[in-house]
Write an enzyme that holds these catalytic residues in place. Structure first.
Site, PDB file in Angstrom:
ATOM      1  CG  ASP A   1      -1.918  -1.117   1.208  1.00 33.84           C
ATOM      2  OD1 ASP A   1      -1.854  -1.944   0.279  1.00 33.84           O
ATOM      3  OD2 ASP A   1      -2.732  -1.201   2.133  1.00 33.84           O
TER       4      ASP A   1
ATOM      5  CD  GLU B   1      -0.867  -5.970   8.866  1.00 38.02           C
ATOM      6  OE1 GLU B   1      -1.014  -5.437   9.988  1.00 38.02           O
ATOM      7  OE2 GLU B   1      -1.424  -5.543   7.842  1.00 38.02           O
TER       8      GLU B   1
HETATM    9  C1  GLC Z   1      -3.091  -4.243   4.105  1.00 39.16           C
HETATM   10  C2  GLC Z   1      -2.000  -4.735   3.161  1.00 39.16           C
HETATM   11  C3  GLC Z   1      -2.636  -5.459   1.994  1.00 39.16           C
HETATM   12  C4  GLC Z   1      -3.516  -6.575   2.536  1.00 39.16           C
HETATM   13  C5  GLC Z   1      -4.560  -6.038   3.514  1.00 39.16           C
HETATM   14  C6  GLC Z   1      -5.337  -7.122   4.218  1.00 39.16           C
HETATM   15  O1  GLC Z   1      -3.882  -3.291   3.483  1.00 39.16           O
HETATM   16  O2  GLC Z   1      -1.200  -3.684   2.723  1.00 39.16           O
HETATM   17  O3  GLC Z   1      -1.645  -5.967   1.155  1.00 39.16           O
HETATM   18  O4  GLC Z   1      -4.150  -7.240   1.498  1.00 39.16           O
HETATM   19  O5  GLC Z   1      -3.909  -5.294   4.499  1.00 39.16           O
HETATM   20  O6  GLC Z   1      -4.475  -7.978   4.881  1.00 39.16           O
END
Ligand code: GLC
Length: 441
Positions: free
Chosen positions: A170, A412
């Protein structure tokens, strides 16, 4: 937390997936991400295939309900029972292509589906594998056709993205740099200048769950929100959007994953004796060639490129290593990337691989895609290293990845310097990909 043994690690990983299981799909992390995400489910299926093959298939099948009639897979399918505020932000129903009864976002995410379909397929008996492929192929073809018709209007071979969320990484530096240049409304600049972001921050949902220092900044978050509103105003019509905006990026990570997925799609078609349209195969070839246009000899790295100016966006990130995963670059380039991986001030961190090189001015130890180590990136790069014959390096990276999670939990992301866990705890793709690493030699 105490370091886990290999067996405990596997058990704990399964528990994380159970905890986030919502019956037909798995949420990325209960509190922070309560919906189904596209590439998350692909990674999750790669882990689930080792413990419950039916459930792995269900995970991918439930993505099909969100596919738009033009072929696009949206990055989010909203849960019916979760808060609907976010789906109202997107208003996917404004597009004539969105599904009737399912609320989704209006943009896509990296095309990992063909990879996941094959990995799940590998665990099926031959007859079941064939029917699995028969079921999935039409959806995949439609998706890849959409990518090329809608997102490669000049037939350059590289797919363009219209929102940073589409890249999956992102807030990585190339996107932040483009955003600041081309997509920062005046009112956000004023908020930034007057430091009013402290007030705006009170309305953020994510920072109620996670330390604000681990997430993207409020100014970035606002700009991303404004970018969604712009897409929404044009009902997610890329032609209309491109005619007015300078914010469109040929994203390196996305296109690397596309090259790999195109190969996987061809494998699927071949296994069930289906032909892919010749024009599509031509475009696949072009993508492999065009990927090399993203190489910069002076700095010895790959970069994303602006679709509008055609200039490389010279901001380093982990994406420079993903051509290893694409698997079509020359041995010579692979050697250059191996040098970057080994350099201690670059990617050779204590807990590799940082999402931004350690010595880069944009590096931030715990900030989302601006420095921390992410397990899905390691997983792809391990796969690429293996295919290029770097077995020792692949094994070493796998060992460090397993140790990182054993020591620090299924977060994460993690600090590449000391392994400190960050972002959401009990994160599904971390768990799923650890299972996959443990179960594959
Ligand atoms: C965040 C990450 C994205 C992922 C999402 C859900 O937005 O940057 O890559 O898909 O979280 O885990």
């Amino acid at each position: 937390m105490a370091e886990l043994t290999q067996t405990e690690l596997l058990e704990e990983a399964e528990k994380v997936l159970k905890k986030n299981d919502r019956g037909k799909f798995t949420v990325p992390a209960g509190d922070l991400y309560p919906h189904q995400w596209f590439w998350d489910s692909c990674f999750i299926a790669c882990g689930l295939r080792h413990i419950d093959i039916d459930r792995a298939q269900i995970e991918l099948l439930s993505l099909l309900r969100g596919q738009w009639s033009n072929g696009m897979f949206p990055n989010i399918i909203f849960s019916e029972n979760a808060e609907h505020r976010e789906s109202e932000l997107w208003r996917s129903y404004l597009s004539p292509y969105s599904p009737n009864k399912v609320a989704t976002s209006g943009v896509t995410q990296p095309p990992m589906l063909a990879e996941a379909v094959v990995r799940v397929g590998e665990k099926l008996r031959s007859a079941d594998q064939k029917s699995w492929y028969q079921q999935m192929l039409p959806h995949l073809v439609k998706y890849h056709e959409w990518l090329y018709t809608d997102r490669d209007p000049h037939q350059e071979g590289l797919i363009l993205l219209l929102h940073p969320y589409e890249s999956g990484l992102d807030n990585s530096p190339p996107w932040i740099s483009e955003l600041r240049k081309h997509s920062m409304p005046w009112w956000i600049r004023i908020i930034e200048k007057l430091h009013l972001d402290v007030i705006v921050n009170l309305f953020r949902r994510d920072t109620k769950h996670i330390r604000p220092g681990d997430r993207m900044s409020t100014i970035e978050a606002l700009a991303y929100w404004a970018a969604i509103l712009r897409l929404r105003r044009k009902a997610y019509n890329s032609e209309a959007l491109l005619s007015r905006s300078l914010f469109a990026v040929e994203d390196l990570a996305f296109n690397c994953m596309l090259v790999r997925s195109n190969k996987r799609l061809q494998e699927i078609a071949k296994t069930i004796h289906e032909e892919l349209p010749p024009w599509l195969l031509e475009r696949f070839k072009k993508t492999e060639e065009s990927l090399e246009e993203l190489w910069d000899e002076a700095t010895g790295q790959y970069y994303s490129r602006s679709f509008v100016s055609h200039k490389l966006i010279e901001e380093s990130s982990i994406a420079t290593l993903l051509p290893l995963y694409a698997g079509t670059i020359s041995e010579d380039r692979v050697k250059r990337l191996m040098e970057l991986i080994a350099r201690p001030e670059y990617f050779g961190a204590e807990w590799p691989l940082p999402s931004v090189p350690l010595s880069d001015p944009n590096y931030q130890e715990l900030k989302y895609w601006q420095g921390p180590t992410w397990i899905n990136m390691n997983w792809m790069i391990i796969d690429g290293l293996r295919r290029y014959g770097y077995q020792k390096e692949a094994l070493e990276l796998k060992k460090r990845t397993l140790d990182l999670v054993k020591k620090n939990g299924f977060n994460e992301y993690f600090s590449a310097k000391d392994g400190c866990p960050a972002g959401a705890p009990n994160f599904s793709w971390t768990a799923a990909l650890i299972i996959d690493l443990l179960k594959t030699s």
